[in-house]
Write a protein that holds these residues in place. Sequence first.
Motif, PDB file in Angstrom:
ATOM      1  N   PHE A 253      38.702  35.210  42.727  1.00 37.25           N
ATOM      2  CA  PHE A 253      38.561  36.207  41.668  1.00 37.25           C
ATOM      3  C   PHE A 253      38.626  35.475  40.320  1.00 37.25           C
ATOM      4  O   PHE A 253      39.664  34.898  39.987  1.00 37.25           O
ATOM      5  CB  PHE A 253      39.667  37.260  41.763  1.00 37.25           C
ATOM      6  CG  PHE A 253      39.602  38.111  42.995  1.00 37.25           C
ATOM      7  CD1 PHE A 253      39.037  39.374  42.953  1.00 37.25           C
ATOM      8  CD2 PHE A 253      40.099  37.648  44.204  1.00 37.25           C
ATOM      9  CE1 PHE A 253      38.975  40.168  44.082  1.00 37.25           C
ATOM     10  CE2 PHE A 253      40.041  38.425  45.348  1.00 37.25           C
ATOM     11  CZ  PHE A 253      39.469  39.689  45.288  1.00 37.25           C
ATOM     12  N   ARG A 254      37.520  35.516  39.546  1.00 36.46           N
ATOM     13  CA  ARG A 254      37.462  34.797  38.277  1.00 36.46           C
ATOM     14  C   ARG A 254      37.371  35.722  37.065  1.00 36.46           C
ATOM     15  O   ARG A 254      37.465  35.259  35.934  1.00 36.46           O
ATOM     16  CB  ARG A 254      36.281  33.822  38.274  1.00 36.46           C
ATOM     17  CG  ARG A 254      36.362  32.774  39.381  1.00 36.46           C
ATOM     18  CD  ARG A 254      35.276  31.722  39.234  1.00 36.46           C
ATOM     19  NE  ARG A 254      35.280  30.792  40.344  1.00 36.46           N
ATOM     20  CZ  ARG A 254      36.079  29.730  40.442  1.00 36.46           C
ATOM     21  NH1 ARG A 254      36.964  29.484  39.482  1.00 36.46           N
ATOM     22  NH2 ARG A 254      36.013  28.926  41.492  1.00 36.46           N
ATOM     23  N   GLU A 255      37.155  36.995  37.291  1.00 34.55           N
ATOM     24  CA  GLU A 255      37.111  37.926  36.164  1.00 34.55           C
ATOM     25  C   GLU A 255      38.503  38.071  35.557  1.00 34.55           C
ATOM     26  O   GLU A 255      39.519  37.827  36.221  1.00 34.55           O
ATOM     27  CB  GLU A 255      36.595  39.294  36.628  1.00 34.55           C
ATOM     28  CG  GLU A 255      35.197  39.266  37.213  1.00 34.55           C
ATOM     29  CD  GLU A 255      34.150  38.867  36.196  1.00 34.55           C
ATOM     30  OE1 GLU A 255      34.329  39.225  35.006  1.00 34.55           O
ATOM     31  OE2 GLU A 255      33.163  38.191  36.567  1.00 34.55           O
ATOM     32  N   ARG A 256      38.552  38.486  34.292  1.00 36.93           N
ATOM     33  CA  ARG A 256      39.849  38.600  33.620  1.00 36.93           C
ATOM     34  C   ARG A 256      40.647  39.821  34.054  1.00 36.93           C
ATOM     35  O   ARG A 256      41.820  39.963  33.689  1.00 36.93           O
ATOM     36  CB  ARG A 256      39.642  38.629  32.104  1.00 36.93           C
ATOM     37  CG  ARG A 256      39.093  37.332  31.554  1.00 36.93           C
ATOM     38  CD  ARG A 256      38.998  37.372  30.051  1.00 36.93           C
ATOM     39  NE  ARG A 256      38.223  36.252  29.532  1.00 36.93           N
ATOM     40  CZ  ARG A 256      37.842  36.140  28.275  1.00 36.93           C
ATOM     41  NH1 ARG A 256      38.163  37.083  27.393  1.00 36.93           N
ATOM     42  NH2 ARG A 256      37.134  35.087  27.883  1.00 36.93           N
ATOM     43  N   SER A 257      40.030  40.682  34.781  1.00 40.44           N
ATOM     44  CA  SER A 257      40.749  41.829  35.358  1.00 40.44           C
ATOM     45  C   SER A 257      40.058  42.198  36.652  1.00 40.44           C
ATOM     46  O   SER A 257      38.861  41.944  36.837  1.00 40.44           O
ATOM     47  CB  SER A 257      40.771  43.017  34.392  1.00 40.44           C
ATOM     48  OG  SER A 257      39.459  43.483  34.143  1.00 40.44           O
ATOM     49  N   GLY A 258      40.813  42.778  37.577  1.00 39.26           N
ATOM     50  CA  GLY A 258      40.223  43.152  38.854  1.00 39.26           C
ATOM     51  C   GLY A 258      41.242  43.793  39.769  1.00 39.26           C
ATOM     52  O   GLY A 258      42.413  43.992  39.403  1.00 39.26           O
ATOM     53  N   VAL A 259      40.777  44.115  40.972  1.00 40.89           N
ATOM     54  CA  VAL A 259      41.612  44.786  41.972  1.00 40.89           C
ATOM     55  C   VAL A 259      41.426  44.076  43.307  1.00 40.89           C
ATOM     56  O   VAL A 259      40.300  43.729  43.681  1.00 40.89           O
ATOM     57  CB  VAL A 259      41.235  46.274  42.120  1.00 40.89           C
ATOM     58  CG1 VAL A 259      42.071  46.936  43.210  1.00 40.89           C
ATOM     59  CG2 VAL A 259      41.412  47.011  40.796  1.00 40.89           C
TER      60      VAL A 259
ATOM     61  N   ILE B  76      46.691  45.632  44.484  1.00 42.71           N
ATOM     62  CA  ILE B  76      47.133  44.985  43.254  1.00 42.71           C
ATOM     63  C   ILE B  76      46.036  45.100  42.206  1.00 42.71           C
ATOM     64  O   ILE B  76      44.871  44.815  42.484  1.00 42.71           O
ATOM     65  CB  ILE B  76      47.457  43.488  43.491  1.00 42.71           C
ATOM     66  CG1 ILE B  76      48.682  43.342  44.385  1.00 42.71           C
ATOM     67  CG2 ILE B  76      47.676  42.769  42.168  1.00 42.71           C
ATOM     68  CD1 ILE B  76      48.986  41.900  44.757  1.00 42.71           C
ATOM     69  N   THR B  77      46.403  45.525  41.010  1.00 35.21           N
ATOM     70  CA  THR B  77      45.518  45.463  39.848  1.00 35.21           C
ATOM     71  C   THR B  77      46.021  44.316  38.961  1.00 35.21           C
ATOM     72  O   THR B  77      47.206  44.271  38.615  1.00 35.21           O
ATOM     73  CB  THR B  77      45.544  46.778  39.052  1.00 35.21           C
ATOM     74  OG1 THR B  77      45.138  47.850  39.906  1.00 35.21           O
ATOM     75  CG2 THR B  77      44.595  46.702  37.862  1.00 35.21           C
ATOM     76  N   TYR B  78      45.115  43.396  38.608  1.00 38.15           N
ATOM     77  CA  TYR B  78      45.548  42.259  37.795  1.00 38.15           C
ATOM     78  C   TYR B  78      44.796  42.235  36.472  1.00 38.15           C
ATOM     79  O   TYR B  78      43.655  42.679  36.369  1.00 38.15           O
ATOM     80  CB  TYR B  78      45.357  40.940  38.547  1.00 38.15           C
ATOM     81  CG  TYR B  78      43.932  40.458  38.622  1.00 38.15           C
ATOM     82  CD1 TYR B  78      43.378  39.660  37.613  1.00 38.15           C
ATOM     83  CD2 TYR B  78      43.119  40.786  39.703  1.00 38.15           C
ATOM     84  CE1 TYR B  78      42.065  39.218  37.677  1.00 38.15           C
ATOM     85  CE2 TYR B  78      41.814  40.353  39.780  1.00 38.15           C
ATOM     86  CZ  TYR B  78      41.290  39.562  38.759  1.00 38.15           C
ATOM     87  OH  TYR B  78      39.988  39.140  38.827  1.00 38.15           O
ATOM     88  N   THR B  79      45.439  41.694  35.456  1.00 39.66           N
ATOM     89  CA  THR B  79      44.827  41.490  34.137  1.00 39.66           C
ATOM     90  C   THR B  79      45.262  40.127  33.610  1.00 39.66           C
ATOM     91  O   THR B  79      46.344  39.638  33.938  1.00 39.66           O
ATOM     92  CB  THR B  79      45.243  42.585  33.136  1.00 39.66           C
ATOM     93  OG1 THR B  79      46.676  42.644  33.069  1.00 39.66           O
ATOM     94  CG2 THR B  79      44.691  43.944  33.547  1.00 39.66           C
ATOM     95  N   ALA B  80      44.394  39.538  32.810  1.00 36.46           N
ATOM     96  CA  ALA B  80      44.700  38.246  32.200  1.00 36.46           C
ATOM     97  C   ALA B  80      45.013  38.455  30.728  1.00 36.46           C
ATOM     98  O   ALA B  80      44.240  39.078  29.994  1.00 36.46           O
ATOM     99  CB  ALA B  80      43.521  37.295  32.369  1.00 36.46           C
ATOM    100  N   THR B  81      46.134  37.967  30.300  1.00 32.52           N
ATOM    101  CA  THR B  81      46.509  38.033  28.882  1.00 32.52           C
ATOM    102  C   THR B  81      46.555  36.610  28.331  1.00 32.52           C
ATOM    103  O   THR B  81      47.107  35.702  28.968  1.00 32.52           O
ATOM    104  CB  THR B  81      47.876  38.711  28.707  1.00 32.52           C
ATOM    105  OG1 THR B  81      48.865  37.985  29.436  1.00 32.52           O
ATOM    106  CG2 THR B  81      47.834  40.145  29.195  1.00 32.52           C
TER     107      THR B  81
END
Length: 363
Positions: free
Chosen positions: A187-193, A289-294
């Motif tokens: 997973f390389r996007e800055r947000s995803g599930v 899981i929902t992830y985000t990149a900060t």
Amino acid sequence: MSLFLFPFLFSFLVDAQLLSLSQMYGSLQSPNFPEPYPRETQLRWNVSVPDGFHIKLYFSHFDLEPSYLCEYDYVKVEAEGEVLALFCGREETDTEAVPAQQLITSPRNSLSVFFSSDFSNEERYSGFMAHYSAVDVDECSDRSDEDLLCDHFCHNYIGGYYCSCRYGYLLHSDNRTCRVECSDGVFRERSGVLSSVDFPSPYPKSSECLYRIEVEPGFRLRLRFDPLFDVEDHPDVRCPYDHVKIEAGSSEFGPFCGNRSPGEIQTDSNVVTVSFHSDNSGENLGWRITYTATGSQCLVPEIPPNALLNPVQSEYSFKDHILFSCAPGYRLLKDGEYLDHYQMDCRSDGSWSSSPPHCQKTD
């Protein structure tokens, strides 16, 4: 040898006899049938057929000395230590102990028939004739939903069964459990599930899943578990069956299991590995899981006199851009050059790409 001793010798020989029958079908009968059977006789037939079959037994003729609770002469059918039937008497007397047309089925692939006669008979009794045959077991339909042989599909054939799986699943080496290959891709996007397979339906058994999230350096990954969290656990031991683990740089989180969501996890890494292990049992619903990149935070830059900033925000993160321009009557001056606007970038280390320009009054 006298005639008086001959029956005694014969009964002794029969008493010591044990017969084994292993064909797919056959018959058995009392000694001397259809002539009267001897006194003081005990005889046992052990019947067995291959795995995947049961045995059906019935009597085509039955004529034994009647007695209360079959205390005198009797035929007893047993399987795995359990008495399946106890018979005695004559068919024409219509006693309850006569097999009549009763069909006896073994719970497994073997049974035994035991015949016993006592020391005397008031009349002449012709004995019995019995027949047995192997019958196929439908393993797929003979079990309850709680005791399924196969995870997905069960196929019966004569003498056995085999399992198969839905599209996208693989049959485990135990030939009954359906597992998945779930460790491909990043997973390389800055947000995803990401989630367990088929969430919120029960996840596959006997699977090892590995999920990798990788974003640009300078970002930190934040994970949030869905409130619906259902992973098989144990009341006394921490996550011995199924579990979720998270690795982020040098930090580890978990293992997680049970029905309480781990909530939010803030990491200090731009690379996270989520591993999930499931054993060969359970019908739990899984996780999501929902992830985000900060990004790294840059300080709000100082705005020079007569300068305009776009966009104006309370905080700036890695990869954010800001544009400087000047109020009417002023021009941007940066490194000895006049500009219409000037861009600054927030870098991965939390610093700006340059210092702000100046606004110089025009003539």
